[in-house]
Design a protein around this motif. Structure first.
Motif, mmCIF file in Angstrom:
data_model
loop_
_atom_site.group_PDB
_atom_site.id
_atom_site.type_symbol
_atom_site.label_atom_id
_atom_site.label_comp_id
_atom_site.label_asym_id
_atom_site.label_seq_id
_atom_site.Cartn_x
_atom_site.Cartn_y
_atom_site.Cartn_z
ATOM 1 N N PHE A 12 0.852 -1.192 0.000
ATOM 2 C CA PHE A 12 0.000 0.000 0.000
ATOM 3 C C PHE A 12 0.881 1.233 0.000
ATOM 4 O O PHE A 12 1.828 1.328 0.773
ATOM 5 C CB PHE A 12 -0.895 -0.011 1.244
ATOM 6 N N ALA A 13 0.592 2.168 -0.871
ATOM 7 C CA ALA A 13 1.319 3.436 -0.927
ATOM 8 C C ALA A 13 0.446 4.524 -0.314
ATOM 9 O O ALA A 13 -0.654 4.788 -0.803
ATOM 10 C CB ALA A 13 1.670 3.789 -2.362
ATOM 11 N N LEU A 14 0.939 5.143 0.749
ATOM 12 C CA LEU A 14 0.237 6.255 1.387
ATOM 13 C C LEU A 14 0.800 7.550 0.818
ATOM 14 O O LEU A 14 1.995 7.820 0.924
ATOM 15 C CB LEU A 14 0.434 6.213 2.903
ATOM 16 N N LEU A 15 -0.064 8.331 0.206
ATOM 17 C CA LEU A 15 0.353 9.556 -0.464
ATOM 18 C C LEU A 15 -0.180 10.777 0.272
ATOM 19 O O LEU A 15 -1.245 10.730 0.891
ATOM 20 C CB LEU A 15 -0.168 9.558 -1.902
ATOM 21 N N ARG A 16 0.548 11.851 0.178
ATOM 22 C CA ARG A 16 0.108 13.113 0.772
ATOM 23 C C ARG A 16 -1.093 13.652 -0.005
ATOM 24 O O ARG A 16 -1.274 13.355 -1.183
ATOM 25 C CB ARG A 16 1.239 14.124 0.739
ATOM 26 N N ASP A 17 -1.902 14.468 0.671
ATOM 27 C CA ASP A 17 -3.085 15.035 0.024
ATOM 28 C C ASP A 17 -2.752 15.919 -1.168
ATOM 29 O O ASP A 17 -3.540 16.017 -2.106
ATOM 30 C CB ASP A 17 -3.896 15.865 1.024
ATOM 31 N N ASP A 18 -1.584 16.537 -1.155
ATOM 32 C CA ASP A 18 -1.253 17.481 -2.223
ATOM 33 C C ASP A 18 -0.691 16.821 -3.484
ATOM 34 O O ASP A 18 -0.344 17.501 -4.435
ATOM 35 C CB ASP A 18 -0.302 18.557 -1.713
ATOM 36 N N VAL A 19 -0.652 15.491 -3.522
ATOM 37 C CA VAL A 19 -0.200 14.787 -4.719
ATOM 38 C C VAL A 19 -1.275 14.943 -5.801
ATOM 39 O O VAL A 19 -2.462 14.740 -5.541
ATOM 40 C CB VAL A 19 0.051 13.291 -4.405
ATOM 41 N N SER A 20 -0.846 15.308 -6.973
ATOM 42 C CA SER A 20 -1.803 15.524 -8.072
ATOM 43 C C SER A 20 -2.508 14.212 -8.441
ATOM 44 O O SER A 20 -1.994 13.119 -8.186
ATOM 45 C CB SER A 20 -1.082 16.070 -9.303
ATOM 46 N N ASP A 21 -3.679 14.351 -9.052
ATOM 47 C CA ASP A 21 -4.434 13.170 -9.487
ATOM 48 C C ASP A 21 -3.634 12.346 -10.490
ATOM 49 O O ASP A 21 -3.685 11.111 -10.473
ATOM 50 C CB ASP A 21 -5.768 13.584 -10.106
ATOM 51 N N GLU A 22 -2.901 13.018 -11.362
ATOM 52 C CA GLU A 22 -2.083 12.328 -12.357
ATOM 53 C C GLU A 22 -0.991 11.491 -11.686
ATOM 54 O O GLU A 22 -0.787 10.325 -12.035
ATOM 55 C CB GLU A 22 -1.451 13.355 -13.306
ATOM 56 N N THR A 23 -0.305 12.075 -10.710
ATOM 57 C CA THR A 23 0.743 11.354 -9.986
ATOM 58 C C THR A 23 0.138 10.224 -9.168
ATOM 59 O O THR A 23 0.670 9.117 -9.130
ATOM 60 C CB THR A 23 1.528 12.315 -9.073
ATOM 61 N N PHE A 24 -1.008 10.492 -8.524
ATOM 62 C CA PHE A 24 -1.689 9.467 -7.744
ATOM 63 C C PHE A 24 -1.999 8.250 -8.613
ATOM 64 O O PHE A 24 -1.718 7.107 -8.237
ATOM 65 C CB PHE A 24 -2.985 10.043 -7.154
ATOM 66 N N ASN A 50 -6.240 -2.164 -1.293
ATOM 67 C CA ASN A 50 -5.984 -0.932 -2.046
ATOM 68 C C ASN A 50 -4.496 -0.901 -2.340
ATOM 69 O O ASN A 50 -3.701 -1.394 -1.559
ATOM 70 C CB ASN A 50 -6.326 0.314 -1.214
ATOM 71 N N TYR A 51 -4.143 -0.262 -3.433
ATOM 72 C CA TYR A 51 -2.722 -0.129 -3.740
ATOM 73 C C TYR A 51 -2.184 1.246 -3.363
ATOM 74 O O TYR A 51 -0.991 1.399 -3.142
ATOM 75 C CB TYR A 51 -2.465 -0.425 -5.214
ATOM 76 N N ALA A 52 -3.070 2.240 -3.262
ATOM 77 C CA ALA A 52 -2.639 3.585 -2.889
ATOM 78 C C ALA A 52 -3.849 4.394 -2.462
ATOM 79 O O ALA A 52 -4.967 4.145 -2.903
ATOM 80 C CB ALA A 52 -1.948 4.281 -4.060
ATOM 81 N N ASP A 53 -3.602 5.377 -1.597
ATOM 82 C CA ASP A 53 -4.631 6.345 -1.237
ATOM 83 C C ASP A 53 -3.948 7.536 -0.575
ATOM 84 O O ASP A 53 -2.777 7.477 -0.206
ATOM 85 C CB ASP A 53 -5.676 5.744 -0.307
ATOM 86 N N LEU A 71 10.080 5.049 0.291
ATOM 87 C CA LEU A 71 10.892 4.695 -0.866
ATOM 88 C C LEU A 71 10.929 5.771 -1.923
ATOM 89 O O LEU A 71 11.554 5.602 -2.961
ATOM 90 C CB LEU A 71 10.339 3.403 -1.499
ATOM 91 N N ASP A 72 10.283 6.877 -1.655
ATOM 92 C CA ASP A 72 10.147 7.883 -2.693
ATOM 93 C C ASP A 72 10.862 9.181 -2.341
ATOM 94 O O ASP A 72 11.053 9.507 -1.180
ATOM 95 C CB ASP A 72 8.671 8.159 -2.955
ATOM 96 N N SER A 73 11.220 9.898 -3.360
ATOM 97 C CA SER A 73 11.922 11.170 -3.157
ATOM 98 C C SER A 73 11.019 12.214 -2.518
ATOM 99 O O SER A 73 11.481 13.098 -1.810
ATOM 100 C CB SER A 73 12.463 11.690 -4.488
ATOM 101 N N GLU A 74 9.701 12.114 -2.739
ATOM 102 C CA GLU A 74 8.768 13.073 -2.135
ATOM 103 C C GLU A 74 8.822 12.994 -0.608
ATOM 104 O O GLU A 74 8.911 14.003 0.071
ATOM 105 C CB GLU A 74 7.336 12.823 -2.614
#
Length: 90
Positions: A12-24, A50-53, A71-74
């Motif tokens: 599962f990849a947990l992404l910040r809210d400000d990540v664009s829809d395209e990047t998500f 889920n794989y990401a949210d 694992l990501d530069s962000e």
């Protein structure tokens, strides 16, 4: 843990809210492909729900089943450490 003929895993990849829809969308597709490749290579079962949210849509109770690995530069650019696992109990 007892040995088993086959193991289950989740990614599962947990992404910040400000990540664009395209990047998500791109990250979600990459994580799903990674899970499929890992399942094929290992013979283990991908049981990911889920794989990401984004972090605002994800309950802490859901995250407690995972080991955190940045694992990501962000994440690293934002000052997060590269791993959430403390392997030194002292």
């Amino acid at each position: 843990m007892a040995e088993a003929d086959c193991y289950d895993f989740e990614i599962f990849a947990l992404l910040r809210d400000d990540v664009s829809d395209e990047t998500f969308s791109a990250i979600q597709d990459l994580i799903e492909a990674l899970a499929e490749d890992l399942s094929e290579a290992s013979g283990f079962n991908d049981v990911s729900e889920n794989y990401a949210d984004r972090d605002s849509h994800t309950f802490v109770s859901y995250l407690t089943r995972f080991v955190k690995l940045n694992l990501d530069s962000e994440s690293l650019r934002s000052g997060d450490s590269d791993t959430g696992v403390d392997l030194d109990p002292s």
